[in-house]
Motif scaffolding. Structure first.
Motif, mmCIF file in Angstrom:
data_model
loop_
_atom_site.group_PDB
_atom_site.id
_atom_site.type_symbol
_atom_site.label_atom_id
_atom_site.label_comp_id
_atom_site.label_asym_id
_atom_site.label_seq_id
_atom_site.Cartn_x
_atom_site.Cartn_y
_atom_site.Cartn_z
ATOM 1 N N TRP A 1 0.813 -1.217 0.000
ATOM 2 C CA TRP A 1 0.000 0.000 0.000
ATOM 3 C C TRP A 1 0.846 1.267 0.000
ATOM 4 O O TRP A 1 0.674 2.157 -0.850
ATOM 5 C CB TRP A 1 -0.936 0.014 1.201
ATOM 6 N N VAL A 2 1.735 1.391 0.976
ATOM 7 C CA VAL A 2 2.468 2.649 1.150
ATOM 8 C C VAL A 2 3.376 2.928 -0.037
ATOM 9 O O VAL A 2 3.310 4.001 -0.658
ATOM 10 C CB VAL A 2 3.284 2.618 2.463
ATOM 11 N N MET A 3 4.227 1.963 -0.404
ATOM 12 C CA MET A 3 5.143 2.163 -1.514
ATOM 13 C C MET A 3 4.405 2.254 -2.842
ATOM 14 O O MET A 3 4.830 2.971 -3.750
ATOM 15 C CB MET A 3 6.167 1.031 -1.558
ATOM 16 N N GLY A 4 3.292 1.523 -2.973
ATOM 17 C CA GLY A 4 2.517 1.589 -4.207
ATOM 18 C C GLY A 4 1.953 2.975 -4.451
ATOM 19 O O GLY A 4 2.118 3.551 -5.532
ATOM 20 N N LEU A 5 1.295 3.531 -3.444
ATOM 21 C CA LEU A 5 0.731 4.880 -3.578
ATOM 22 C C LEU A 5 1.833 5.916 -3.731
ATOM 23 O O LEU A 5 1.695 6.879 -4.505
ATOM 24 C CB LEU A 5 -0.142 5.200 -2.369
ATOM 25 N N LEU A 6 2.936 5.729 -2.996
ATOM 26 C CA LEU A 6 4.045 6.678 -3.088
ATOM 27 C C LEU A 6 4.661 6.662 -4.485
ATOM 28 O O LEU A 6 4.882 7.731 -5.090
ATOM 29 C CB LEU A 6 5.103 6.335 -2.041
ATOM 30 N N CYS A 7 4.934 5.469 -5.010
ATOM 31 C CA CYS A 7 5.525 5.368 -6.349
ATOM 32 C C CYS A 7 4.595 5.909 -7.420
ATOM 33 O O CYS A 7 5.038 6.588 -8.355
ATOM 34 C CB CYS A 7 5.892 3.918 -6.651
ATOM 35 N N LEU A 8 3.318 5.627 -7.297
ATOM 36 C CA LEU A 8 2.348 6.125 -8.275
ATOM 37 C C LEU A 8 2.336 7.652 -8.280
ATOM 38 O O LEU A 8 2.323 8.291 -9.343
ATOM 39 C CB LEU A 8 0.958 5.579 -7.942
ATOM 40 N N THR A 9 2.375 8.251 -7.087
ATOM 41 C CA THR A 9 2.349 9.709 -6.979
ATOM 42 C C THR A 9 3.655 10.331 -7.461
ATOM 43 O O THR A 9 3.650 11.326 -8.204
ATOM 44 C CB THR A 9 2.080 10.122 -5.523
ATOM 45 N N VAL A 10 4.787 9.744 -7.060
ATOM 46 C CA VAL A 10 6.084 10.284 -7.465
ATOM 47 C C VAL A 10 6.276 10.170 -8.967
ATOM 48 O O VAL A 10 6.731 11.123 -9.623
ATOM 49 C CB VAL A 10 7.221 9.547 -6.718
ATOM 50 N N MET A 11 5.922 9.025 -9.546
ATOM 51 C CA MET A 11 6.050 8.853 -10.993
ATOM 52 C C MET A 11 5.195 9.874 -11.739
ATOM 53 O O MET A 11 5.624 10.446 -12.754
ATOM 54 C CB MET A 11 5.635 7.440 -11.399
ATOM 55 N N GLY A 12 3.991 10.108 -11.242
ATOM 56 C CA GLY A 12 3.124 11.091 -11.876
ATOM 57 C C GLY A 12 3.707 12.489 -11.794
ATOM 58 O O GLY A 12 3.728 13.233 -12.780
ATOM 59 N N GLY A 13 4.214 12.850 -10.611
ATOM 60 C CA GLY A 13 4.796 14.172 -10.438
ATOM 61 C C GLY A 13 6.038 14.380 -11.274
ATOM 62 O O GLY A 13 6.209 15.435 -11.910
ATOM 63 N N VAL A 14 6.915 13.383 -11.308
ATOM 64 C CA VAL A 14 8.152 13.505 -12.074
ATOM 65 C C VAL A 14 7.858 13.539 -13.571
ATOM 66 O O VAL A 14 8.493 14.288 -14.320
ATOM 67 C CB VAL A 14 9.115 12.347 -11.738
ATOM 68 N N SER A 15 6.891 12.752 -14.016
ATOM 69 C CA SER A 15 6.555 12.764 -15.445
ATOM 70 C C SER A 15 5.980 14.116 -15.855
ATOM 71 O O SER A 15 6.303 14.630 -16.928
ATOM 72 C CB SER A 15 5.582 11.633 -15.785
#
Length: 459
Positions: free
Chosen positions: A50-64
């Motif tokens: 949960w934690v890493m999944g939501l974090l990675c999804l958000t970070v990838m979106g922001g960086v893209s």
């Protein structure tokens, strides 16, 4: 590219015909990013939690989003210097000043787009198979039969001559993406209350090394989902400038790319991303946790036991997904078509002249048949997305934009942007290397589970 060479470039004149508005760019970007690959997000969360999944999804979106903004500034910089580019590979070669970079980027672009076209045909065939298996459980048709059907349809649709001619198809694609995500989320909500729902177990794999490999494979999948747009960024920005690709006046007199308009299209795209990505990821992983399949529809329609949601709801979702897959296949074939058209077409004759029409029909048909054949031969959907994300999307989408910005704008070492860009380059280069290793490893492991022309999608 000079004015004369551009005038003789049939790929630019025909396939990359620039006539669109900012909302057309929004349609194109949304189709390029928001597709049925969102159905793999619960599968990606399975390797992250949960934690890493939501974090990675958000970070990838922001960086893209950030890397896209930097790319628009690089384009603006080059155009102000009198060098207007409509291809990402030409921009990279111009800024980095290396001839090999042009061929490196075009190799990645063609490989990525071909891989996505293969995956699109494969998933569309699987959608048809899902419908067929529920209507006729003991029917004789196999997965490769449905892939052949999709290939025939794609051959017909591939004859749309230009990117601009897909604008209304991509508007329909945007609506369809919202539609099937709503249906899938509804189906997951129904499945959660089913007596046949699987027991929830959010714990990671027991082995530490397996957890690490799964995590990097999952990160690669998320990177692939977010990173699909850059093959089209340069063209779309130029498209918003309302300037013909067939430039008849000096580059220096042209208005700069409509960065503000393009940001509007990007905001439209990321609004759809927020709604679809998070709703699908959370609802799918919440219900199926570590049993999530690479296609969440297969979790909702298990091989053993009854469907976990009403069949009409799932059937509607499958049909809507199938329709959008056709649009996505068209979009991701454009780079290959542009390369073909540049070499095979005569720009001095009309787009629909016999001289240009016959080679277009033949070459595009051969390309789609080739992709369909590979889709039938190697049914790896989830693993294909993971490998493509690590090897192709991460370098193109999370490394090169920052490098190009640093090369053109030369921020000082005391500038925060300089350190942010270098940090992203280093982190995502490491993630790409580790992700490539773990993704190829998973692909090798799954290779033992299928036969050539198998009727089951592995992963």
């Amino acid at each position: 590219m000079g004015d004369r060479s551009r005038e003789e470039d049939a790929g630019a004149a025909f396939v990359l015909e620039s006539k669109g508005k900012w909302w057309h760019a929004g349609f194109h970007l949304t189709t390029a990013i928001v597709g049925p690959t969102v159905l793999t997000l619960p599968y990606a969360f399975r390797g992250l939690g949960w934690v890493m999944g939501l974090l990675c999804l958000t970070v990838m979106g922001g960086v893209s989003f950030y890397s896209y903004f930097l790319m628009s500034l690089v384009l603006d910089h080059c155009e102000n210097a009198g060098r207007r580019h409509i291809r990402f590979r030409e921009l990279a070669a111009d800024v980095l000043g290396s001839g090999w970079m042009f061929y490196f980027v075009i190799f990645l672009q063609v490989a990525i787009n071909t891989g996505i076209t293969i995956g699109t045909i494969l998933l569309a065939g699987e959608c048809l198979q899902i419908v067929y298996s529920n209507l006729s459980p003991d029917g004789p048709l196999k997965l490769y039969h449905f892939i052949a059907m999709v290939t025939v349809v794609m051959i017909l649709l591939s004859q749309f001559p230009s990117f601009h001619s897909l604008r209304y198809i991509n508007l329909a694609s945007l609506v369809l993406s919202l539609g099937y995500c709503f249906l899938v989320v509804s189906a997951c909500a129904i499945a959660a209350s089913s007596v046949y729902a699987p027991e929830r177990n959010y714990s990671s794999a027991s082995s530490g090394s397996v957890r690490v490999f799964n995590a990097f494979s999952s990160i690669s999948i998320i990177a692939a989902i977010f990173g699909k747009k850059y093959n089209y960024v340069v063209f779309l920005v130029c498209c918003c400038a309302n300037v013909s690709v067939m430039i008849s006046i000096s580059q220096a007199t042209l208005a700069p790319p409509a960065v503000g308009k393009m940001v509007k299209g990007l905001i439209m795209c990321y609004t759809v991303i927020f709604v679809t990505f998070y709703s699908t990821a959370v609802s799918g992983y919440l219900v199926f946790d570590n049993q999530s399949n690479s296609n969440i529809l297969k979790s909702l329609l298990p091989d053993e036991g009854p469907p976990l949601a009403p069949v009409p709801v799932l059937g509607a979702a499958v049909v809507v997904i199938l329709l959008q897959l056709l649009a996505i296949g068209l979009v991701y074939s454009q780079v290959a078509y542009e390369v073909m058209e540049k070499s095979s077409a005569d720009v001095k004759q009309g787009m629909f002249s016999k001289r240009n029409l016959i080679p277009r029909i033949i070459l595009r048909s051969i390309y789609i048949i080739f992709c369909g054949f590979l889709a039938a031969m190697f049914p790896f959907f989830g693993d294909i997305a993971s490998v493509a994300g690590a090897i192709g999307f991460i370098p193109l989408d999370y490394v090169l934009p920052m490098l190009l910005y640093n090369m053109t704008h030369k921020p000082s070492k005391s500038c925060l942007v300089y350190w942010i860009n270098n940090f992203i380059i280093i982190i995502f280069s490491c993630v790409g290397l580790l992700g490539a290793f773990s993704s190829v490893r998973q692909l090798v492991l799954d290779a033992n589970k299928f036969k050539i022309f198998s009727s089951e999608v592995v992963g």
